[in-house]
Write an enzyme that holds these catalytic residues in place. Structure first.
Site, PDB file in Angstrom:
ATOM      1  N   THR A  54      39.543  44.077  68.462  1.00  0.00           N
ATOM      2  CA  THR A  54      40.495  45.031  69.037  1.00  0.00           C
ATOM      3  C   THR A  54      40.172  45.268  70.501  1.00  0.00           C
ATOM      4  O   THR A  54      39.016  45.146  70.910  1.00  0.00           O
ATOM      5  CB  THR A  54      40.404  46.401  68.339  1.00  0.00           C
ATOM      6  OG1 THR A  54      39.145  47.020  68.681  1.00  0.00           O
ATOM      7  CG2 THR A  54      40.520  46.293  66.837  1.00  0.00           C
ATOM      8  N   ASP A  55      41.180  45.641  71.286  1.00  0.00           N
ATOM      9  CA  ASP A  55      40.873  46.208  72.590  1.00  0.00           C
ATOM     10  C   ASP A  55      40.135  47.527  72.315  1.00  0.00           C
ATOM     11  O   ASP A  55      40.232  48.092  71.223  1.00  0.00           O
ATOM     12  CB  ASP A  55      42.141  46.433  73.414  1.00  0.00           C
ATOM     13  CG  ASP A  55      41.854  46.461  74.917  1.00  0.00           C
ATOM     14  OD1 ASP A  55      40.686  46.671  75.294  1.00  0.00           O
ATOM     15  OD2 ASP A  55      42.791  46.282  75.715  1.00  0.00           O
ATOM     16  N   CYS A  56      39.412  48.023  73.309  1.00  0.00           N
ATOM     17  CA  CYS A  56      38.467  49.106  73.026  1.00  0.00           C
ATOM     18  C   CYS A  56      39.161  50.381  72.561  1.00  0.00           C
ATOM     19  O   CYS A  56      40.027  50.912  73.261  1.00  0.00           O
ATOM     20  CB  CYS A  56      37.576  49.335  74.238  1.00  0.00           C
ATOM     21  SG  CYS A  56      36.554  47.877  74.515  1.00  0.00           S
TER      22      CYS A  56
ATOM     23  N   CYS B 206      43.468  41.851  70.118  1.00  0.00           N
ATOM     24  CA  CYS B 206      44.768  42.521  69.972  1.00  0.00           C
ATOM     25  C   CYS B 206      44.839  43.707  70.922  1.00  0.00           C
ATOM     26  O   CYS B 206      43.822  44.268  71.327  1.00  0.00           O
ATOM     27  CB  CYS B 206      45.018  42.929  68.527  1.00  0.00           C
ATOM     28  SG  CYS B 206      43.718  43.911  67.742  1.00  0.00           S
TER      29      CYS B 206
ATOM     30  N   SER C 277      41.277  50.635  70.120  1.00  0.00           N
ATOM     31  CA  SER C 277      42.676  50.431  69.707  1.00  0.00           C
ATOM     32  C   SER C 277      42.988  51.074  68.361  1.00  0.00           C
ATOM     33  O   SER C 277      44.101  51.576  68.155  1.00  0.00           O
ATOM     34  CB  SER C 277      43.004  48.938  69.605  1.00  0.00           C
ATOM     35  OG  SER C 277      43.321  48.409  70.850  1.00  0.00           O
TER      36      SER C 277
END
Length: 648
Positions: A207-209, A174, A211
């Protein structure tokens, strides 16, 4: 699970899990994704994925890599200014879907037929409607993408659906942005509802880092960090890239915001992925890929595939008076000019790894003819151009090749473009071959020479529209609407909806041969079977729902004969486009299918497109439902058009 590596076009050193050493000094670096996509060759997408995963396994065996990879990036290249468009397969949902699912299969599929096992675990990102990094003060950590249900379901979601449903990807990531006011990593409808519920993801959502940290600290979506942790886990997040969940989940459980069973579910999804990768199968040396090692990285075969991928993706857009190919015997002195003519790292783009070796454009060209070389500018920003020197060198040469374009200083992650033209265009001389460098990978220079000197017939096609400067002057990057709005003068986006002038169109590209298309067989009428009591028999309908009952066996074959009438053998992409009746703000045309074929000079070939009416010819209505439009449809193949009627 160790941190994700990001092998967008080769094993990368970006991310904490992968490194190079004296044991494995480099890995095969393929062209940047936008160039590979321009090949329109689905078997190539898979072949590259297979090489990347083999090299990844080999490096894993000597302690230099992990087995979870956060790739591919399948966001739609909606606006040409996006700094990360280079990482994507372009603007078309079908091409992006075919690229994503093909590359994922190449990365993940094992060679022993074990469908549940994983060679490496891929991850389709960034979910969803994510394509603004940093434009005029609007950044990805604060951007709220306002997207209609119609655009969501016919443009932004199809590549992700295909990744999960057709590619069986092990993970979806995401994104940072909000979609319609909700951060994607905290949206239960987008995560649990769609990815797990509708598409049946077999894997984990990551998650994207940072997020979750972003949705708490930057977007202020929740009042406390515990609420941010709970909302994300309850939405469907299994793994957090970063430390936020590690710091705040226990407190969220103690506060009664999330119960342990939700944590158990997330942990189970993560461990199931590790099991599918073989982490619990005993001695890895005795497993299927246990014998791979440094000898399997940068093999001659893998490096040749990198060169072949670059050849297949390079697009020839202009060839005035048949200037190309150049004759390597007739050219005694070739001037090679431009800031990208002798670059190395620029050729491999971002999310890169150390390549096996580099062949720059200058090196590739100099291998065939005598060359003179001038950068012309100190860098691609081209503050001061050596125009007089360039003109003098070009005048003394038999031919001139200009190698210009951008690099990561102009467009990159967190760096969207505001200007549209390349600064180095001021070097243009009167007679030249001009190359805009689209990160062609480690062997890009050799591939460019192969095409310029005619040992390879160009067959790449543009995977995105080239707009005029006026487009970027008048269209804000933050407007997510795909469809035009005549009342405001908004022209829409991509070849499917854009109503304005173009410099070059999606699918453009020239060959050194001429290919013709002839229709052999296609229907004039398609009847949609409905039950007798259907409302459309008693009142006029513009479309019918693409339901399971309606769609069963509703398909036809389209037979074509493709001829290479030129003197040179080569590959050709056959595009099948459809123009549906103009209902539900449907696209002016959309890609139904494509096939890359090879034809020897003066030969022809029979090509069949299998058209599934509900899947291929349907449109998405204003509420996000798939509909089959009734009335006149037009199929396009090159300059050929075939009309047929769909009725009940």
């Amino acid at each position: 699970m160790s941190g994700g590596r990001r092998p967008l076009h080769g094993v990368s050193y970006v991310g904490p899990g992968t490194r190079f050493s004296s044991v494995v000094a480099g890995a095969t670096s393929f062209p940047q994704v936008i160039l590979t996509a321009a090949s329109f060759n689905t078997s190539l997408f898979e072949a590259i994925g297979k090489v990347v995963s083999t090299e990844a396994r080999a490096m894993y065996n000597v302690g230099l890599a992990g087995l979870t990879y956060w790739s591919p990036n399948i966001n739609i290249f909606r606006d040409p200014r996006w700094g990360r468009g280079q990482e994507t397969p372009g603007e078309d949902p079908l091409l992006s879907s075919k690229y994503g699912s093909g590359y994922v299969r190449g990365l993940q599929q094992r060679d022993d037929g074990n469908a549940e096992g994983l060679k490496v675990a891929a991850c389709c990102k960034h979910y969803t409607a994510y394509d603004v990094d940093n434009w005029k003060g609007v950044d990805r950590y604060h951007f709220n993408a306002v997207v209609t249900k119609q655009d969501m379901d016919d443009t932004f979601q199809p590549p992700f659906k295909s990744c999960v449903v057709d590619g069986n990807v092990a993970s979806v990531m995401c994104s940072y942005n909000k979609v319609n006011g909700i951060p994607t990593c905290a949206d239960p409808d987008l995560l649990s509802g769609v990815i797990r519920g509708e598409w049946k993801l077999n894997g984990y959502i990551v998650t994207d880092c940072d997020s979750i940290d972003v949705l708490y600290n930057s977007q202020h979506y929740t009042k406390t960090p515990e609420e941010a942790a709970a909302k994300s886990i309850l939405a469907g997040v299994d793994l957090n890239c970063g430390s936020f969940l590690g710091q705040h989940t226990e407190a969220a459980v103690k506060a009664g915001l999330v119960n342990e069973s939700a944590i158990d579910k997330a942990v189970s999804n993560n461990f199931a992925t590790l099991m599918r990768l073989g982490f619990f199968d005993g001695d890895p040396r005795k497993q299927l890929y246990g014998k791979l090692g440094p000898k399997d990285v940068c093999s001659a075969e893998n490096q040749e595939l990198a060169r072949e991928a670059a050849r297949q993706g390079i697009v020839l857009l202009k060839n005035t008076a048949g200037s190309l190919p150049l004759s390597p015997t007739a050219i005694k002195n070739l001037a090679v000019i431009g800031p990208n003519a002798n670059v190395t790292k620029t050729m491999i783009g971002n999310y890169e790894g150390t390549p096996c070796k580099y062949t720059t454009p200058l090196q590739g060209l100099a291998a065939s003819v005598a060359t003179t070389y001038l950068p012309g500018c100190s860098n691609v920003a081209c503050g001061t151009a050596q125009v007089a020197d360039a003109q003098k060198m070009a005048a003394a040469a038999d031919a001139t090749v200009l190698v210009m374009g951008a690099d990561q200083s102009i467009e990159a992650e967190s760096r969207d473009r505001e200007a549209w033209m390349y600064p180095s265009r001021k070097l243009m001389t009167k007679s030249q071959v001009s190359c805009g460098l689209a990160t062609p990978g480690e062997a890009g220079g050799a591939a460019i020479a192969d095409i310029i000197f005619g040992s390879y017939n160009p067959s790449g096609r543009l995977p995105m529209t080239w707009y005029p400067q006026s487009y970027v002057d008048n269209v804000p990057m933050t407007n997510m609407n795909m469809r035009p709005d005549p009342s405001s003068g908004y022209p829409g986006r991509t070849y499917r909806f854009y109503t304005g002038e173009t410099v070059y169109s999606f699918g453009d590209g020239l060959s050194y041969s001429q290919f013709s298309h002839k229709l052999i067989q296609a229907p004039r009428l398609v009847s949609v079977p409905l039950e007798e009591s259907h409302v459309c028999y008693s009142s006029e309908c513009k479309s019918v729902a693409a339901s399971d009952r309606t769609c069963q066996n509703l398909n036809f074959d389209m037979h074509l004969r493709i001829k290479n009438s030129g003197t040179m053998s080569g590959s050709h992409t056959v595009f099948l486009f459809s123009t549906p009746p103009s209902v539900h703000n449907s696209p002016q045309k959309h890609l139904v299918g494509f096939e890359k074929i090879f034809l020897h000079a003066q030969t022809d070939r029979h090509v069949i497109f299998k058209v599934d009416v509900c899947k291929d010819l349907s449109v998405v209505d204003e509420l996000g439902s798939r509909k089959v439009a009734l009335g006149k449809h037009v199929l396009h193949i090159g300059s050929l058009k075939h009309s047929f009627t769909v009725r009940i």
